[in-house]
Design an enzyme around this catalytic site. Structure first.
Site, PDB file in Angstrom:
ATOM      1  N   SER A   1      41.216  49.078  31.484  1.00 34.52           N
ATOM      2  CA  SER A   1      41.458  48.027  32.491  1.00 34.52           C
ATOM      3  C   SER A   1      41.349  48.576  33.906  1.00 34.52           C
ATOM      4  O   SER A   1      41.689  49.731  34.166  1.00 34.52           O
ATOM      5  CB  SER A   1      42.864  47.457  32.276  1.00 34.52           C
ATOM      6  OG  SER A   1      43.271  46.713  33.403  1.00 34.52           O
TER       7      SER A   1
ATOM      8  N   TYR B   1      38.081  44.086  36.951  1.00 39.17           N
ATOM      9  CA  TYR B   1      38.556  42.926  37.691  1.00 39.17           C
ATOM     10  C   TYR B   1      37.775  42.991  38.982  1.00 39.17           C
ATOM     11  O   TYR B   1      37.853  43.967  39.717  1.00 39.17           O
ATOM     12  CB  TYR B   1      40.064  43.006  37.941  1.00 39.17           C
ATOM     13  CG  TYR B   1      40.902  42.499  36.792  1.00 39.17           C
ATOM     14  CD1 TYR B   1      40.608  41.289  36.178  1.00 39.17           C
ATOM     15  CD2 TYR B   1      41.999  43.218  36.341  1.00 39.17           C
ATOM     16  CE1 TYR B   1      41.386  40.818  35.133  1.00 39.17           C
ATOM     17  CE2 TYR B   1      42.783  42.748  35.294  1.00 39.17           C
ATOM     18  CZ  TYR B   1      42.465  41.548  34.701  1.00 39.17           C
ATOM     19  OH  TYR B   1      43.233  41.072  33.661  1.00 39.17           O
TER      20      TYR B   1
ATOM     21  N   THR C   1      35.917  40.708  33.505  1.00 40.33           N
ATOM     22  CA  THR C   1      36.862  39.652  33.129  1.00 40.33           C
ATOM     23  C   THR C   1      36.825  38.533  34.162  1.00 40.33           C
ATOM     24  O   THR C   1      37.087  38.750  35.337  1.00 40.33           O
ATOM     25  CB  THR C   1      38.282  40.239  32.994  1.00 40.33           C
ATOM     26  OG1 THR C   1      38.240  41.245  31.985  1.00 40.33           O
ATOM     27  CG2 THR C   1      39.292  39.170  32.605  1.00 40.33           C
TER      28      THR C   1
ATOM     29  N   LYS D   1      33.898  38.632  29.938  1.00 38.91           N
ATOM     30  CA  LYS D   1      35.096  38.382  29.116  1.00 38.91           C
ATOM     31  C   LYS D   1      35.835  37.139  29.621  1.00 38.91           C
ATOM     32  O   LYS D   1      36.023  36.976  30.831  1.00 38.91           O
ATOM     33  CB  LYS D   1      36.027  39.592  29.190  1.00 38.91           C
ATOM     34  CG  LYS D   1      37.346  39.436  28.451  1.00 38.91           C
ATOM     35  CD  LYS D   1      38.091  40.767  28.393  1.00 38.91           C
ATOM     36  CE  LYS D   1      39.382  40.696  27.601  1.00 38.91           C
ATOM     37  NZ  LYS D   1      40.511  40.204  28.381  1.00 38.91           N
TER      38      LYS D   1
ATOM     39  N   HIS E   1      42.397  35.374  27.114  1.00 37.49           N
ATOM     40  CA  HIS E   1      43.310  36.357  27.711  1.00 37.49           C
ATOM     41  C   HIS E   1      44.658  36.344  26.975  1.00 37.49           C
ATOM     42  O   HIS E   1      45.710  36.546  27.559  1.00 37.49           O
ATOM     43  CB  HIS E   1      43.512  36.037  29.205  1.00 37.49           C
ATOM     44  CG  HIS E   1      43.693  37.249  30.080  1.00 37.49           C
ATOM     45  ND1 HIS E   1      42.686  37.793  30.827  1.00 37.49           N
ATOM     46  CD2 HIS E   1      44.784  38.020  30.341  1.00 37.49           C
ATOM     47  CE1 HIS E   1      43.144  38.835  31.513  1.00 37.49           C
ATOM     48  NE2 HIS E   1      44.413  38.999  31.230  1.00 37.49           N
TER      49      HIS E   1
END
Ligand code: FNR
Length: 390
Positions: free
Chosen positions: A128, A152, A178, A260, A284
């Site tokens: 992440s 992100y 994402t 995603k 999510h």
């Protein structure tokens, strides 16, 4: 010959015969209960919580309950092979660790422990952007293990490009972007404590170690943490990001790119038309939109829309190997595991993540073998593997 993935069951029984205490629970609900007892209420709420009333969380599980295998007999499944290659990444079975942010809240070794366990089992980790350790530290912990990077997408292009360059240089092969969390959903578990870990500076190891991010600060994060956190948080207003902007990522990432959070077949088709290599069907884990459809209910339509042209991966609600098997039977190329490994990490660090991974892989192996399948090719060419109920 390598032992089957289900050999973990044999190991557990042998340890029992030798009088050893059982390892962590194999039942995912018991694992969650143990994590609840271990963690403070706020941290447990951060992991377990969903958006709003929790209807999407429940829908994710209910969607699994509407599918059932029809086991077939007297087929030779004594030798099985679930190994596969997804977007150029080889894995022993189509399973990855989902990107879960701020793992340092759960265990001091955080993403390092997850990366070591994943590498040991051969399963790819998706790191992440809001991690507790840097891109480079996690790469070192992962060693020769397969690793993907989850972005992100910051609103500042210079920072985005810098993150991509670092991930490439550190051996992450696929980029996961994402889309569903360009701003945070309504999360009562965090709201009721007035606590959003990101605003305390949790999960900021990657921006704080990033030259492009640091260049935009008047003083270093080590000297004014609050200002650094504010700059980071302001990059996730997200609304400047549009389909047309995917070309920025394409220009700066030579490997496969996967989007995603896709839940509509038309969005999946648009992603592929825009040159993306795959999608992850996901909501999510029910953390963003309350009263959304169960992610598994979105999977067949997306497989139908783009499955021939792109990789279709799946997460949200996978708790067991049997769950993973259902998603694979519905056409997913691979499945990502989320909360269960976070609980394993909280309970026993690297060992806990390895335990959870081996449980899921062992049950996946047994489920597919006992339903009469010896390979993914056999499963995918069997239209009768599953029935839909209700
Ligand atoms: C997540 N998820 C997530 N996804 C992502 O792309 N980047 C992230 O940093 C995070 N962080 C995160 C933290 C926590 C605590 C959870 C539970 C989830 C979503 C994750 O990748 C995945 O989509 C869900 O975990 C799937 O749902 P289940 O199967 O865990 O319920």
């Amino acid at each position: 010959m390598t032992p089957p993935l289900s050999s973990y069951a044999t190991e557990i029984y042998q340890r029992g015969l030798a009088g050893d205490a059982p390892p962590l629970p194999t039942d995912p609900s018991a694992l969650e209960d143990a994590a609840r007892a271990e963690l403070d209420a706020g941290t447990f709420g951060y992991v377990a919580g969903g958006a709003g009333s929790g209807a999407t969380l429940r829908a994710n599980r209910a969607a699994f309950d509407r599918h059932a295998f029809v086991p077939r007999m007297l087929r030779d499944t004594t030798i099985r092979d679930w190994s596969t290659t997804v977007l150029g990444t080889a894995m022993p079975a189509p399973l990855l660790l989902a990107p879960v942010g701020m793992l340092g809240l759960l265990h001091p070794d955080g993403e390092l422990a997850a990366a070591r366990a994943a590498a040991d089992v051969g399963v790819p980790i998706v790191l992440s952007t809001v991690a507790s350790h840097t891109i480079e530290e996690v790469a070192e912990a992962s060693g020769d293990g397969p690793r993907w990077y989850q972005l992100y997408w910051p609103t500042e292009d210079g920072v985005t490009v810098s993150l991509l360059e670092r991930a490439r240089a550190a051996g992450y092969t696929t980029l996961v972007v994402t889309l569903d969390t360009w701003t945070l959903g309504w999360r009562p578990a965090d709201l009721d404590r007035g606590d959003r870990p990101m605003l305390r500076g949790a999960g900021a190891a990657i921006p704080f170690s990033d030259p492009a991010f640091r260049a935009g600060l008047a003083v270093a994060p080590e000297e004014d943490r609050a200002a650094a956190v504010a700059r980071w948080a302001s990059m996730f207003t997200g609304t400047a990001l549009r389909w047309e902007r995917l070309d920025l990522l394409r220009r700066h990432w030579p490997g496969p790119i996967v989007l995603k959070g896709v839940q509509h077949p038309a969005d999946a088709a648009r992603a592929v038309d825009a040159g993306m290599d795959g999608v992850i069907v996901s909501n999510h884990g029910g953390r963003q939109v309350d009263r959304a459809i169960g992610a598994l209910d979105a999977l067949p339509g997306i497989v139908e829309a783009v499955g021939e042209r792109a990789a279709v991966l799946f997460d949200s609600g996978v708790r067991t190997g049997a769950d993973a098997a259902v998603a694979l039977a519905l056409g997913a190329d691979a499945v990502l595991l989320g909360r269960p490994y976070a609980y394993g990490l909280a309970l026993a660090g690297e060992h806990g993540v390895r335990h959870v991974l081996r449980c899921v892989l062992a049950e996946l192996d047994l489920t597919l073998a006992l339903t009469g399948h010896a390979s993914l090719a056999e499963l995918r060419s069997d239209p009768d593997a599953l029935v839909r109920r209700g």
